[in-house]
Design an enzyme around this catalytic site. Structure first.
Site, PDB file in Angstrom:
ATOM      1  N   HIS A 308       0.855  -1.187   0.000  1.00 13.12           N
ATOM      2  CA  HIS A 308       0.000   0.000   0.000  1.00 13.12           C
ATOM      3  C   HIS A 308       0.888   1.234   0.000  1.00 13.12           C
ATOM      4  CE1 HIS A 308      -3.134   2.854   1.152  1.00 13.12           C
ATOM      5  NE2 HIS A 308      -3.975   1.937   0.722  1.00 13.12           N
ATOM      6  N   ASP A 365      -7.984  -5.354  -0.008  1.00 15.09           N
ATOM      7  CA  ASP A 365      -8.458  -6.242  -1.074  1.00 15.09           C
ATOM      8  C   ASP A 365      -8.057  -7.700  -0.868  1.00 15.09           C
ATOM      9  OD1 ASP A 365      -9.691  -4.241  -2.708  1.00 15.09           O
ATOM     10  OD2 ASP A 365      -7.683  -3.499  -3.144  1.00 15.09           O
TER      11      ASP A 365
HETATM   12  N1  CMC Z   1       4.118  -7.615  -4.776  1.00 11.78           N
HETATM   13  C1  CMC Z   1       5.471  -7.582  -4.939  1.00 11.78           C
HETATM   14  N2  CMC Z   1       6.225  -6.490  -4.741  1.00 11.78           N
HETATM   15  C2  CMC Z   1       5.592  -5.361  -4.373  1.00 11.78           C
HETATM   16  C3  CMC Z   1       4.196  -5.308  -4.177  1.00 11.78           C
HETATM   17  C4  CMC Z   1       3.467  -6.500  -4.397  1.00 11.78           C
HETATM   18  N3  CMC Z   1       2.128  -6.515  -4.237  1.00 11.78           N
HETATM   19  N4  CMC Z   1       3.832  -4.066  -3.819  1.00 11.78           N
HETATM   20  C5  CMC Z   1       4.965  -3.348  -3.780  1.00 11.78           C
HETATM   21  N5  CMC Z   1       6.025  -4.126  -4.108  1.00 11.78           N
HETATM   22  C6  CMC Z   1       7.452  -3.726  -4.120  1.00 11.78           C
HETATM   23  C7  CMC Z   1       7.781  -2.906  -5.349  1.00 11.78           C
HETATM   24  O1  CMC Z   1       8.221  -3.730  -6.411  1.00 11.78           O
HETATM   25  C8  CMC Z   1       8.870  -2.014  -4.809  1.00 11.78           C
HETATM   26  O2  CMC Z   1      10.039  -2.764  -4.711  1.00 11.78           O
HETATM   27  P1  CMC Z   1      11.492  -2.060  -4.950  1.00 11.78           P
HETATM   28  O3  CMC Z   1      11.655  -1.100  -3.821  1.00 11.78           O
HETATM   29  O4  CMC Z   1      12.478  -3.181  -4.918  1.00 11.78           O
HETATM   30  O5  CMC Z   1      11.415  -1.396  -6.290  1.00 11.78           O
HETATM   31  C9  CMC Z   1       8.426  -1.715  -3.377  1.00 11.78           C
HETATM   32  O6  CMC Z   1       7.642  -2.853  -3.002  1.00 11.78           O
HETATM   33  C10 CMC Z   1       7.591  -0.456  -3.229  1.00 11.78           C
HETATM   34  O7  CMC Z   1       6.468  -0.563  -4.103  1.00 11.78           O
HETATM   35  P2  CMC Z   1       5.894   0.611  -4.978  1.00 11.78           P
HETATM   36  O8  CMC Z   1       5.345   0.036  -6.257  1.00 11.78           O
HETATM   37  O9  CMC Z   1       6.902   1.715  -5.094  1.00 11.78           O
HETATM   38  O10 CMC Z   1       4.728   1.097  -4.044  1.00 11.78           O
HETATM   39  P3  CMC Z   1       3.563   2.046  -4.461  1.00 11.78           P
HETATM   40  O11 CMC Z   1       3.225   2.812  -3.263  1.00 11.78           O
HETATM   41  O12 CMC Z   1       3.899   2.818  -5.687  1.00 11.78           O
HETATM   42  O13 CMC Z   1       2.390   1.037  -4.862  1.00 11.78           O
HETATM   43  C11 CMC Z   1       0.600  -0.490  -4.665  1.00 11.78           C
HETATM   44  C12 CMC Z   1       1.385   0.644  -3.994  1.00 11.78           C
HETATM   45  C13 CMC Z   1      -0.644  -0.765  -3.834  1.00 11.78           C
HETATM   46  C14 CMC Z   1       0.147  -0.049  -6.068  1.00 11.78           C
HETATM   47  C15 CMC Z   1       1.494  -1.744  -4.748  1.00 11.78           C
HETATM   48  O14 CMC Z   1       1.839  -2.169  -3.464  1.00 11.78           O
HETATM   49  C16 CMC Z   1       0.838  -2.888  -5.520  1.00 11.78           C
HETATM   50  O15 CMC Z   1       0.941  -2.928  -6.750  1.00 11.78           O
HETATM   51  N6  CMC Z   1       0.119  -3.827  -4.827  1.00 11.78           N
HETATM   52  C17 CMC Z   1      -0.618  -4.873  -5.508  1.00 11.78           C
HETATM   53  C18 CMC Z   1      -1.965  -4.338  -5.988  1.00 11.78           C
HETATM   54  C19 CMC Z   1      -2.920  -4.117  -4.854  1.00 11.78           C
HETATM   55  O16 CMC Z   1      -3.095  -4.942  -3.980  1.00 11.78           O
HETATM   56  N7  CMC Z   1      -3.634  -2.950  -4.884  1.00 11.78           N
HETATM   57  C20 CMC Z   1      -4.625  -2.592  -3.884  1.00 11.78           C
HETATM   58  C21 CMC Z   1      -4.186  -1.431  -3.060  1.00 11.78           C
HETATM   59  S1  CMC Z   1      -5.142  -1.174  -1.557  1.00 11.78           S
HETATM   60  C22 CMC Z   1      -6.746  -0.740  -1.996  1.00 11.78           C
HETATM   61  C23 CMC Z   1      -6.875   0.273  -3.050  1.00 11.78           C
HETATM   62  O17 CMC Z   1      -6.246   1.316  -3.076  1.00 11.78           O
HETATM   63  O18 CMC Z   1      -7.693   0.016  -3.926  1.00 11.78           O
END
Ligand code: CMC
Length: 430
Positions: A308, A365
Site C-alpha cells: 500500500h 483487497d
Molecule cells: N508484490 C510484490 N512487490 C511489491 C508489491 C506486491 N504486491 N507491492 C509493492 N512491491 C514492491 C515494489 O516492487 C517495490 O520494490 P522495490 O523497492 O524493490 O522497487 C516496493 O515494493 C515499493 O512498491 P511501490 O510500487 O513503489 O509502491 P507504491 O506505493 O507505488 O504502490 C501499490 C502501492 C498498492 C500499487 C502496490 O503495493 C501494488 O501494486 N500492490 C498490488 C496491488 C494491490 O493490492 N492494490 C490494492 C491497493 S489497496 C486498496 C486500493 O487502493 O484500492
C-alpha cells in the site's frame, strides 16, 4: 514544524516556504511561490510526497495502521453503524441524529428508481460486458436526466445530486449484474433498507419469493463501511481532479470509477481471487512460486492484495476482514479453499525478507474477495461493490473541493525532456 516552515536555498537565492500545520500527521510546506519566483517546479512521481489538498474527512496513519473518518476509528464505525450513517458522517461531518437518519433513509428510498429509459441503455451492452464499464457509463448517463442539478456552486443541487447518486447506485449495480445473467431487472423496493434492497435487486427473481438473509446483509453493511473513504487515493483524487474543472458530480464520480477499476486500485479484489484460484487449481502454481514470481524483478507479477502507498503496517481494514472472513464463512456455513490458500500466502509473505523489508502487508483487497464470494457475489462484481462502498467518500471529497476557497483547476506542471525547436521538413521531403 510551525507556520514559519522552512527556507530553501537555491544557488545564491533563498525562498521561505510557509508551513501548514496538520492537526495530526504530516505537516506541509507551501511551495506555490517556487515556480513564479524561481522558475523551478517540484518532481514527485505518483504524487507520493504531495498534498493536493487540505481535508477534514479521513485520516490515515500508515505507520500505526490507523484509519479514522471525521475522527471516528474505522473499527467503531464498522461495529456500530449502518452504511448510510457512515455516508452521512462523511458528507456532513457529524453522525446523524435519529431524525436526520430517518430523513436521509427516506431520501434514498425516494430516489432509488432509475428512469425507465435507462433500461434500453443497459440492454445495449454485450452480455459479457464488465460491470465496471456499465457502472461508470450508467453513472454518466443518468446525469443527462438531471441537468438542472449540475451547478457545483449551488448547494441544493449538490445535495440533490449526491442523494440521487447514492440512492441509484445499488440499482445501477444490480441492473449491470442482471444484464450479465440475462435475467429480468428487479426494481428497488422502498420497504427494504439500503443494503437489503441492493441484495434483493441482485439476487431476487420475479418468479419466486426472495428473503434477504440478515447475516449476509449485516456482512455486506460492514464491507461497504470498510470501503467508504480513504483519503486522496487514486480514484478520489481523480474525482477531485475532474471536479476541479467544474464538471458535474455525476461526471466526476464516473471518472473516479474508471480509476478504481485498475488492478492496482479497486480492481485488485478481483485480481486477488483470480490469483488465489490459480494457486488452488493449477498444479504448477503454488504459494512458493507466487512468492518467487512476486520477488522477481524481471516478472511483472505482483502479489495482489499486498502493499500500500500509505500503510507501512497491517492495513486496519484487512485486519478486520481477516477475522471477519472466518466469521462470515462460519455463519453462511460455507467453506472456501481459497481462504486457506490466502492464509498460507500471507504467512509465507510476512515471513519473507523481501516483503518485510519493504513493509508489504495485506491490504483491504486481500480478504474482501473471499467474503464477497461467500456472500454469493460473482468475482466480476467485486470492484462494483468497492465502488458502491467508496461512493460516499468520492462525494464528500468532491463537495469539500467545491467549498474550499483554495481550489483551482487541477493543472500539474511537467519537466520537459523532448526535442527543443526543430526545423520543419515538408511531407514531400521526408
Ligand atoms: N508484490 C510484490 N512487490 C511489491 C508489491 C506486491 N504486491 N507491492 C509493492 N512491491 C514492491 C515494489 O516492487 C517495490 O520494490 P522495490 O523497492 O524493490 O522497487 C516496493 O515494493 C515499493 O512498491 P511501490 O510500487 O513503489 O509502491 P507504491 O506505493 O507505488 O504502490 C501499490 C502501492 C498498492 C500499487 C502496490 O503495493 C501494488 O501494486 N500492490 C498490488 C496491488 C494491490 O493490492 N492494490 C490494492 C491497493 S489497496 C486498496 C486500493 O487502493 O484500492
Amino acid at each position: 514544524m510551525d507556520e514559519r516552515g522552512a527556507t530553501l536555498q537555491i544557488g545564491e537565492n533563498s525562498l521561505d516556504l510557509p508551513g501548514i500545520k496538520a492537526n495530526v500527521g504530516n505537516d506541509g510546506l507551501n511551495i506555490s511561490k517556487l515556480r513564479p519566483n524561481h522558475g523551478i517546479v517540484t518532481y514527485d512521481p505518483g504524487f507520493a510526497n504531495t498534498a493536493s489538498t487540505r481535508s477534514t474527512i479521513t485520516y490515515v496513519d500508515g505507520n500505526a495502521g490507523l484509519l479514522t473518518h471525521r475522527g471516528y476509528p474505522i473499527e467503531e464505525l464498522a461495529n456500530s453503524c449502518s452504511f448510510l450513517e457512515v455516508a452521512y458522517l462523511l458528507l456532513y461531518g457529524d453522525l446523524p441524529t435519529k431524525r436526520q437518519l430517518e430523513a436521509w433513509q427516506a431520501s434514498m428510498q425516494r430516489h432509488s428508481l432509475l428512469n425507465e429509459e435507462m433500461k434500453r441503455f443497459f440492454d445495449a451492452f454485450p452480455k459479457r460486458a464488465h460491470p465496471m464499464a456499465i457502472l461508470s457509463s450508467a453513472t454518466n448517463a443518468i446525469s443527462t436526466f438531471y441537468e438542472e442539478y449540475h451547478n457545483p456552486n449551488d448547494e441544493e443541487s449538490v445535495i440533490e445530486s449526491a442523494q440521487r447518486l447514492l440512492a441509484k447506485m445499488p440499482t445501477i449495480a444490480a441492473f449491470a449484474y442482471k444484464k450479465s445473467t440475462g435475467f429480468p431487472y428487479i426494481y428497488p423496493r422502498n420497504d427494504l433498507r439500503y443494503v437489503e434492497n441492493f441484495l434483493h435487486m441482485m439476487f431476487a427473481l420475479p418468479t419466486e419469493e426472495y428473503h434477504v438473509d440478515p447475516v449476509i446483509a449485516k456482512a455486506l453493511n460492514v464491507l461497504l463501511i470498510l470501503h467508504a473513504d480513504h483519503g486522496q487515493n487514486c480514484s478520489t483524487a481523480t474525482v477531485r481532479f475532474v471536479g476541479s474543472s467544474q464538471a458535474n458530480l455525476f461526471a466526476s464520480v464516473a471518472a473516479g470509477m474508471n480509476a478504481l477499476w485498475g488492478p492496482l486500485h479497486g480492481g485488485a479484489n478481483q485480481a486477488v481471487i483470480e490469483m488465489l484460484s490459480n494457486i488452488a487449481n493449477d498444479p504448477n502454481a503454488t504459494t512458493e512460486s507466487a512468492i518467487a514470481r512476486a520477488k522477481d524483478k524481471n516478472d511483472d507479477f505482483r502479489l495482489m492484495g499486498f502493499g500500500h502507498r500509505v500503510y507501512k503496517n497491517y492495513d486496519p481494514r484487512a485486519r478486520i476482514l481477516k477475522k471477519f472472513a472466518d466469521d462470515v464463512l462460519d455463519r453462511v456455513k460455507g467453506d472456501d479453499p481459497l481462504l486457506k490458500v490466502a492464509e498460507e500466502l500471507e504467512y509465507a509473505a510476512l515471513n519473507d525478507e523481501y516483503f518485510s523489508s519493504r513493509n508489504l502487508y495485506p491490504n483491504v483487497d486481500f480478504y474482501s474477495g473471499i467474503i464477497f464470494r461467500a456472500l454469493g457475489f460473482p468475482v466480476r462484481m467485486f470492484t462494483v461493490l468497492f465502488a458502491i462502498g467508496r461512493l460516499p467518500g468520492w462525494i464528500a471529497n468532491w463537495k469539500e473541493m467545491t467549498e474550499d476557497p483554495d481550489t483551482r483547476i487541477a493543472r500539474p506542471r511537467q519537466i520537459y525532456l523532448g526535442e527543443t525547436t526543430r526545423e520543419f521538413i515538408p511531407l514531400h521531403k521526408r
